[in-house]
Design a protein around this motif. Structure first.
Motif, PDB file in Angstrom:
ATOM      1  N   LYS A  62      -9.838  -0.904   8.227  1.00 18.80           N
ATOM      2  CA  LYS A  62      -9.564  -0.390   6.885  1.00 18.80           C
ATOM      3  C   LYS A  62      -9.756   1.118   6.805  1.00 18.80           C
ATOM      4  N   ALA A  63      -9.270   1.829   7.821  1.00 17.18           N
ATOM      5  CA  ALA A  63      -9.266   3.292   7.830  1.00 17.18           C
ATOM      6  C   ALA A  63      -7.806   3.738   7.886  1.00 17.18           C
ATOM      7  N   TYR A  64      -7.366   4.439   6.855  1.00 13.60           N
ATOM      8  CA  TYR A  64      -5.969   4.834   6.717  1.00 13.60           C
ATOM      9  C   TYR A  64      -5.859   6.346   6.767  1.00 13.60           C
ATOM     10  N   THR A  65      -4.791   6.854   7.372  1.00 14.85           N
ATOM     11  CA  THR A  65      -4.616   8.280   7.588  1.00 14.85           C
ATOM     12  C   THR A  65      -3.437   8.790   6.765  1.00 14.85           C
ATOM     13  N   PHE A  66      -3.642   9.915   6.070  1.00 14.92           N
ATOM     14  CA  PHE A  66      -2.619  10.506   5.218  1.00 14.92           C
ATOM     15  C   PHE A  66      -2.538  12.000   5.457  1.00 14.92           C
ATOM     16  N   GLN A  67      -1.348  12.568   5.256  1.00 16.53           N
ATOM     17  CA  GLN A  67      -1.213  14.015   5.159  1.00 16.53           C
ATOM     18  C   GLN A  67      -1.425  14.355   3.696  1.00 16.53           C
ATOM     19  N   VAL A  68      -2.297  15.325   3.438  1.00 14.05           N
ATOM     20  CA  VAL A  68      -2.661  15.657   2.065  1.00 14.05           C
ATOM     21  C   VAL A  68      -2.391  17.133   1.790  1.00 14.05           C
ATOM     22  N   ALA A  69      -2.474  17.500   0.535  1.00 14.66           N
ATOM     23  CA  ALA A  69      -2.286  18.888   0.129  1.00 14.66           C
ATOM     24  C   ALA A  69      -3.405  19.742   0.725  1.00 14.66           C
ATOM     25  N   PRO A  70      -3.088  20.949   1.187  1.00 15.57           N
ATOM     26  CA  PRO A  70      -4.107  21.773   1.852  1.00 15.57           C
ATOM     27  C   PRO A  70      -5.292  22.148   0.965  1.00 15.57           C
ATOM     28  N   ARG A  71      -5.102  22.226  -0.328  1.00 11.11           N
ATOM     29  CA  ARG A  71      -6.190  22.623  -1.224  1.00 11.11           C
ATOM     30  C   ARG A  71      -6.923  21.432  -1.844  1.00 11.11           C
ATOM     31  N   ALA A  72      -6.572  20.214  -1.455  1.00  8.44           N
ATOM     32  CA  ALA A  72      -7.201  19.015  -2.012  1.00  8.44           C
ATOM     33  C   ALA A  72      -8.599  18.828  -1.441  1.00  8.44           C
ATOM     34  N   THR A  73      -9.546  18.463  -2.295  1.00 11.72           N
ATOM     35  CA  THR A  73     -10.911  18.192  -1.858  1.00 11.72           C
ATOM     36  C   THR A  73     -11.058  16.704  -1.554  1.00 11.72           C
ATOM     37  N   LYS A  74     -12.205  16.341  -0.971  1.00  4.95           N
ATOM     38  CA  LYS A  74     -12.451  14.936  -0.647  1.00  4.95           C
ATOM     39  C   LYS A  74     -12.481  14.082  -1.918  1.00  4.95           C
ATOM     40  N   LEU A  75     -13.041  14.610  -2.987  1.00  3.18           N
ATOM     41  CA  LEU A  75     -13.097  13.868  -4.243  1.00  3.18           C
ATOM     42  C   LEU A  75     -11.702  13.693  -4.835  1.00  3.18           C
ATOM     43  N   ASP A  76     -10.861  14.725  -4.741  1.00  8.76           N
ATOM     44  CA  ASP A  76      -9.474  14.614  -5.195  1.00  8.76           C
ATOM     45  C   ASP A  76      -8.734  13.531  -4.413  1.00  8.76           C
ATOM     46  N   ILE A  77      -8.930  13.512  -3.101  1.00 13.17           N
ATOM     47  CA  ILE A  77      -8.248  12.543  -2.240  1.00 13.17           C
ATOM     48  C   ILE A  77      -8.718  11.130  -2.563  1.00 13.17           C
ATOM     49  N   LYS A  78     -10.014  10.961  -2.761  1.00 14.00           N
ATOM     50  CA  LYS A  78     -10.563   9.643  -3.095  1.00 14.00           C
ATOM     51  C   LYS A  78      -9.965   9.122  -4.397  1.00 14.00           C
ATOM     52  N   ASN A  79      -9.940   9.958  -5.423  1.00 17.32           N
ATOM     53  CA  ASN A  79      -9.399   9.529  -6.715  1.00 17.32           C
ATOM     54  C   ASN A  79      -7.906   9.236  -6.628  1.00 17.32           C
ATOM     55  N   ALA A  80      -7.167  10.015  -5.842  1.00 12.17           N
ATOM     56  CA  ALA A  80      -5.731   9.797  -5.716  1.00 12.17           C
ATOM     57  C   ALA A  80      -5.424   8.479  -5.012  1.00 12.17           C
ATOM     58  N   VAL A  81      -6.148   8.160  -3.937  1.00 14.01           N
ATOM     59  CA  VAL A  81      -5.914   6.908  -3.207  1.00 14.01           C
ATOM     60  C   VAL A  81      -6.279   5.712  -4.085  1.00 14.01           C
ATOM     61  N   GLU A  82      -7.380   5.807  -4.806  1.00 16.73           N
ATOM     62  CA  GLU A  82      -7.768   4.707  -5.687  1.00 16.73           C
ATOM     63  C   GLU A  82      -6.749   4.502  -6.799  1.00 16.73           C
ATOM     64  N   GLU A  83      -6.180   5.588  -7.309  1.00 18.51           N
ATOM     65  CA  GLU A  83      -5.187   5.484  -8.376  1.00 18.51           C
ATOM     66  C   GLU A  83      -3.855   4.942  -7.858  1.00 18.51           C
ATOM     67  N   LEU A  84      -3.405   5.431  -6.715  1.00 18.11           N
ATOM     68  CA  LEU A  84      -2.089   5.035  -6.207  1.00 18.11           C
ATOM     69  C   LEU A  84      -2.057   3.615  -5.667  1.00 18.11           C
ATOM     70  N   PHE A  85      -3.093   3.207  -4.941  1.00 18.28           N
ATOM     71  CA  PHE A  85      -3.054   1.930  -4.233  1.00 18.28           C
ATOM     72  C   PHE A  85      -3.963   0.859  -4.838  1.00 18.28           C
ATOM     73  N   GLY A  86      -4.804   1.208  -5.806  1.00 16.68           N
ATOM     74  CA  GLY A  86      -5.669   0.226  -6.443  1.00 16.68           C
ATOM     75  C   GLY A  86      -6.730  -0.332  -5.521  1.00 16.68           C
ATOM     76  N   VAL A  87      -7.346   0.509  -4.701  1.00 22.17           N
ATOM     77  CA  VAL A  87      -8.380   0.088  -3.750  1.00 22.17           C
ATOM     78  C   VAL A  87      -9.663   0.859  -4.036  1.00 22.17           C
ATOM     79  N   LYS A  88     -10.756   0.455  -3.382  1.00 25.50           N
ATOM     80  CA  LYS A  88     -12.043   1.144  -3.503  1.00 25.50           C
ATOM     81  C   LYS A  88     -12.307   1.901  -2.212  1.00 25.50           C
ATOM     82  N   VAL A  89     -12.497   3.216  -2.324  1.00 24.68           N
ATOM     83  CA  VAL A  89     -12.699   4.082  -1.164  1.00 24.68           C
ATOM     84  C   VAL A  89     -14.194   4.215  -0.891  1.00 24.68           C
TER      85      VAL A  89
END
Length: 96
Positions: A23-50
């Motif tokens: 359950k480790a998934y790899t994404f290309q993300v925006a260069p200025r995105a923080t870890k908290l931004d990435i966590k919230n985006a994945v939870e919002e888009l895919f409906g999972v718990k990071v």
């Protein structure tokens, strides 16, 4: 930034796909995105718990074609680990 602006695309490689079993998934993300931004985006888009987000900057590689040379673009990669009780991401299930 919206969730679609943060998560640019999934990374489909042999090493990235080996993490899907854990359950480790790899994404290309925006260069200025923080870890908290990435966590919230994945939870919002895919409906999972990071559980955890690891980020790294991938340098551009030198590429030559004849006597011309240049660098591929540098980009930011995020490896997102999900909790054990979370459902998996369906997009990656079809790749296995």
């Amino acid at each position: 930034m919206t969730a679609h602006e943060i998560i640019l695309r999934p990374v489909i490689s042999e090493k990235a796909m080996s993490g899907v079993a854990n359950k480790a998934y790899t994404f290309q993300v925006a260069p200025r995105a923080t870890k908290l931004d990435i966590k919230n985006a994945v939870e919002e888009l895919f409906g999972v718990k990071v559980r955890k987000v690891n980020t790294l900057h991938v340098r551009g590689h030198l590429r030559r074609q004849g006597r011309n040379q240049g660098y591929t673009p540098a980009w930011k990669k995020a490896i997102v680990s999900l909790t054990e009780d979370s459902k998996s991401i369906e997009f990656f299930d079809g790749m296995l």
